[in-house]
Design a protein around this motif. Structure first.
Motif, PDB file in Angstrom:
ATOM      1  N   UNK A  68     -22.826 -10.707 -41.279  1.00 38.14           N
ATOM      2  CA  UNK A  68     -23.408  -9.562 -40.580  1.00 38.14           C
ATOM      3  C   UNK A  68     -24.728  -9.977 -39.952  1.00 38.14           C
ATOM      4  N   UNK A  69     -24.889  -9.657 -38.671  1.00 37.20           N
ATOM      5  CA  UNK A  69     -26.140  -9.931 -37.958  1.00 37.20           C
ATOM      6  C   UNK A  69     -26.642  -8.623 -37.376  1.00 37.20           C
ATOM      7  N   UNK A  70     -27.903  -8.313 -37.656  1.00 35.54           N
ATOM      8  CA  UNK A  70     -28.492  -7.069 -37.162  1.00 35.54           C
ATOM      9  C   UNK A  70     -28.867  -7.218 -35.689  1.00 35.54           C
ATOM     10  N   UNK A  71     -28.564  -6.204 -34.906  1.00 32.59           N
ATOM     11  CA  UNK A  71     -29.002  -6.151 -33.520  1.00 32.59           C
ATOM     12  C   UNK A  71     -30.466  -5.701 -33.497  1.00 32.59           C
ATOM     13  N   UNK A  72     -31.185  -5.915 -32.388  1.00 26.75           N
ATOM     14  CA  UNK A  72     -32.572  -5.448 -32.312  1.00 26.75           C
ATOM     15  C   UNK A  72     -32.658  -3.946 -32.594  1.00 26.75           C
ATOM     16  N   UNK A  73     -33.573  -3.583 -33.449  1.00 25.93           N
ATOM     17  CA  UNK A  73     -33.776  -2.178 -33.800  1.00 25.93           C
ATOM     18  C   UNK A  73     -33.016  -1.740 -35.029  1.00 25.93           C
ATOM     19  N   UNK A  74     -32.121  -2.575 -35.561  1.00 28.37           N
ATOM     20  CA  UNK A  74     -31.345  -2.227 -36.757  1.00 28.37           C
ATOM     21  C   UNK A  74     -31.997  -2.864 -37.976  1.00 28.37           C
ATOM     22  N   UNK A  75     -31.867  -2.205 -39.109  1.00 27.52           N
ATOM     23  CA  UNK A  75     -32.380  -2.759 -40.358  1.00 27.52           C
ATOM     24  C   UNK A  75     -31.543  -3.972 -40.755  1.00 27.52           C
ATOM     25  N   UNK A  76     -32.210  -5.010 -41.233  1.00 27.75           N
ATOM     26  CA  UNK A  76     -31.509  -6.220 -41.657  1.00 27.75           C
ATOM     27  C   UNK A  76     -31.057  -6.081 -43.108  1.00 27.75           C
ATOM     28  N   UNK A  77     -29.926  -6.647 -43.410  1.00 24.14           N
ATOM     29  CA  UNK A  77     -29.433  -6.682 -44.781  1.00 24.14           C
ATOM     30  C   UNK A  77     -30.092  -7.853 -45.510  1.00 24.14           C
ATOM     31  N   UNK A  89      -9.819  -2.820 -43.059  1.00 21.32           N
ATOM     32  CA  UNK A  89      -9.931  -2.432 -41.655  1.00 21.32           C
ATOM     33  C   UNK A  89     -11.394  -2.375 -41.250  1.00 21.32           C
ATOM     34  N   UNK A  90     -11.635  -2.269 -39.954  1.00 20.35           N
ATOM     35  CA  UNK A  90     -13.015  -2.170 -39.457  1.00 20.35           C
ATOM     36  C   UNK A  90     -13.669  -0.865 -39.909  1.00 20.35           C
ATOM     37  N   UNK A  91     -12.889   0.186 -40.116  1.00 15.63           N
ATOM     38  CA  UNK A  91     -13.484   1.436 -40.604  1.00 15.63           C
ATOM     39  C   UNK A  91     -14.019   1.245 -42.025  1.00 15.63           C
ATOM     40  N   UNK A  92     -13.328   0.472 -42.854  1.00 24.43           N
ATOM     41  CA  UNK A  92     -13.813   0.173 -44.203  1.00 24.43           C
ATOM     42  C   UNK A  92     -15.085  -0.665 -44.135  1.00 24.43           C
ATOM     43  N   UNK A  93     -15.152  -1.585 -43.191  1.00 22.00           N
ATOM     44  CA  UNK A  93     -16.362  -2.400 -43.009  1.00 22.00           C
ATOM     45  C   UNK A  93     -17.520  -1.509 -42.562  1.00 22.00           C
ATOM     46  N   UNK A  94     -17.244  -0.555 -41.682  1.00 22.45           N
ATOM     47  CA  UNK A  94     -18.281   0.380 -41.235  1.00 22.45           C
ATOM     48  C   UNK A  94     -18.807   1.227 -42.377  1.00 22.45           C
ATOM     49  N   UNK A  95     -17.928   1.696 -43.239  1.00 25.35           N
ATOM     50  CA  UNK A  95     -18.353   2.477 -44.402  1.00 25.35           C
ATOM     51  C   UNK A  95     -19.199   1.623 -45.342  1.00 25.35           C
ATOM     52  N   UNK A  96     -18.804   0.368 -45.525  1.00 25.00           N
ATOM     53  CA  UNK A  96     -19.584  -0.546 -46.351  1.00 25.00           C
ATOM     54  C   UNK A  96     -20.990  -0.739 -45.768  1.00 25.00           C
ATOM     55  N   UNK A  97     -21.057  -0.921 -44.450  1.00 22.88           N
ATOM     56  CA  UNK A  97     -22.366  -1.099 -43.808  1.00 22.88           C
ATOM     57  C   UNK A  97     -23.221   0.161 -43.936  1.00 22.88           C
ATOM     58  N   UNK A  98     -22.618   1.339 -43.789  1.00 27.94           N
ATOM     59  CA  UNK A  98     -23.374   2.580 -43.950  1.00 27.94           C
ATOM     60  C   UNK A  98     -23.960   2.680 -45.357  1.00 27.94           C
ATOM     61  N   UNK A 103     -27.616   4.792 -44.760  1.00 27.89           N
ATOM     62  CA  UNK A 103     -27.755   5.668 -43.604  1.00 27.89           C
ATOM     63  C   UNK A 103     -26.518   6.546 -43.470  1.00 27.89           C
ATOM     64  N   UNK A 104     -26.725   7.708 -42.876  1.00 26.26           N
ATOM     65  CA  UNK A 104     -25.599   8.596 -42.578  1.00 26.26           C
ATOM     66  C   UNK A 104     -25.236   8.520 -41.099  1.00 26.26           C
ATOM     67  N   UNK A 105     -26.031   7.783 -40.332  1.00 26.15           N
ATOM     68  CA  UNK A 105     -25.753   7.611 -38.910  1.00 26.15           C
ATOM     69  C   UNK A 105     -24.545   6.691 -38.733  1.00 26.15           C
ATOM     70  N   UNK A 106     -23.833   6.849 -37.638  1.00 24.70           N
ATOM     71  CA  UNK A 106     -22.711   5.930 -37.397  1.00 24.70           C
ATOM     72  C   UNK A 106     -23.228   4.508 -37.182  1.00 24.70           C
ATOM     73  N   UNK A 107     -22.446   3.556 -37.609  1.00 25.69           N
ATOM     74  CA  UNK A 107     -22.796   2.148 -37.428  1.00 25.69           C
ATOM     75  C   UNK A 107     -21.896   1.577 -36.339  1.00 25.69           C
ATOM     76  N   UNK A 108     -22.508   0.982 -35.331  1.00 21.96           N
ATOM     77  CA  UNK A 108     -21.769   0.360 -34.230  1.00 21.96           C
ATOM     78  C   UNK A 108     -21.631  -1.125 -34.546  1.00 21.96           C
ATOM     79  N   UNK A 109     -20.391  -1.615 -34.523  1.00 17.77           N
ATOM     80  CA  UNK A 109     -20.124  -3.017 -34.841  1.00 17.77           C
ATOM     81  C   UNK A 109     -19.526  -3.710 -33.625  1.00 17.77           C
TER      82      UNK A 109
END
Length: 147
Positions: A68-77, A89-98, A103-109
């Motif tokens: 995982x690499x954070x884009x500018x403006x995103x919190x780093x892991x 699936x990618x939806x499971x990865x998105x839930x893991x990232x959230x 955060x409760x905001x959507x995560x764009x991957x």
């Protein structure tokens, strides 16, 4: 029955010189006298596996390495390298990232810093097509960045 190569060549030359335009009926009539010549096929034995080939590690086939690499403006892991099931699936990865980003905001991957894969894409398929050095690199952000 015993047509030679010379006889077949002369028949073809006569057909080419005739002024009759080619049509399916003309071709069927002219090809009725031609005996097909078959080439001989050779069956090769299966190639032997190289003696230096190492057996595949079962651990690698059971998981996909995700970076995982954070884009500018995103919190780093704190930890950026993870192993995931190939069937995830990618939806499971998105839930893991959230959860990881708390955060409760959507995560764009994004893959290849260019496109967002579909939510139902499986990691094994994405890894097969877009892996870099046997790792799947996913950039993430809480705001749209690319594409």
């Amino acid at each position: 029955k015993g047509h030679t190569a010379e006889a077949m060549a002369s028949e073809q030359a006569q057909l080419a010189q005739s002024s009759v335009p080619a049509s399916p009926s003309n071709l069927a009539a002219s090809s009725a006298n031609i005996t097909p010549v078959l080439a001989q096929s050779v069956v090769l034995p299966p190639a032997a596996a190289p003696a230096t080939a190492a057996p595949a590690k079962p651990k690698d086939s059971d998981s996909v390495v995700v970076i995982f690499k954070a884009c500018p403006g995103a919190d780093a892991l704190k930890k950026t390298r993870f192993r995931a099931k190939p069937t995830d699936t990618m939806s499971a990865v998105g839930q893991f990232l959230q959860r990881s980003l708390q955060t409760t905001q959507p995560v764009y991957m994004y893959l290849n810093t260019a496109f967002q894969p579909c939510a139902d894409e499986r990691l094994a398929e994405l890894h097969k097509c877009f892996q870099t050095k046997n790792k799947l690199v996913i950039h993430y952000s809480t705001k749209p960045v690319w594409g």
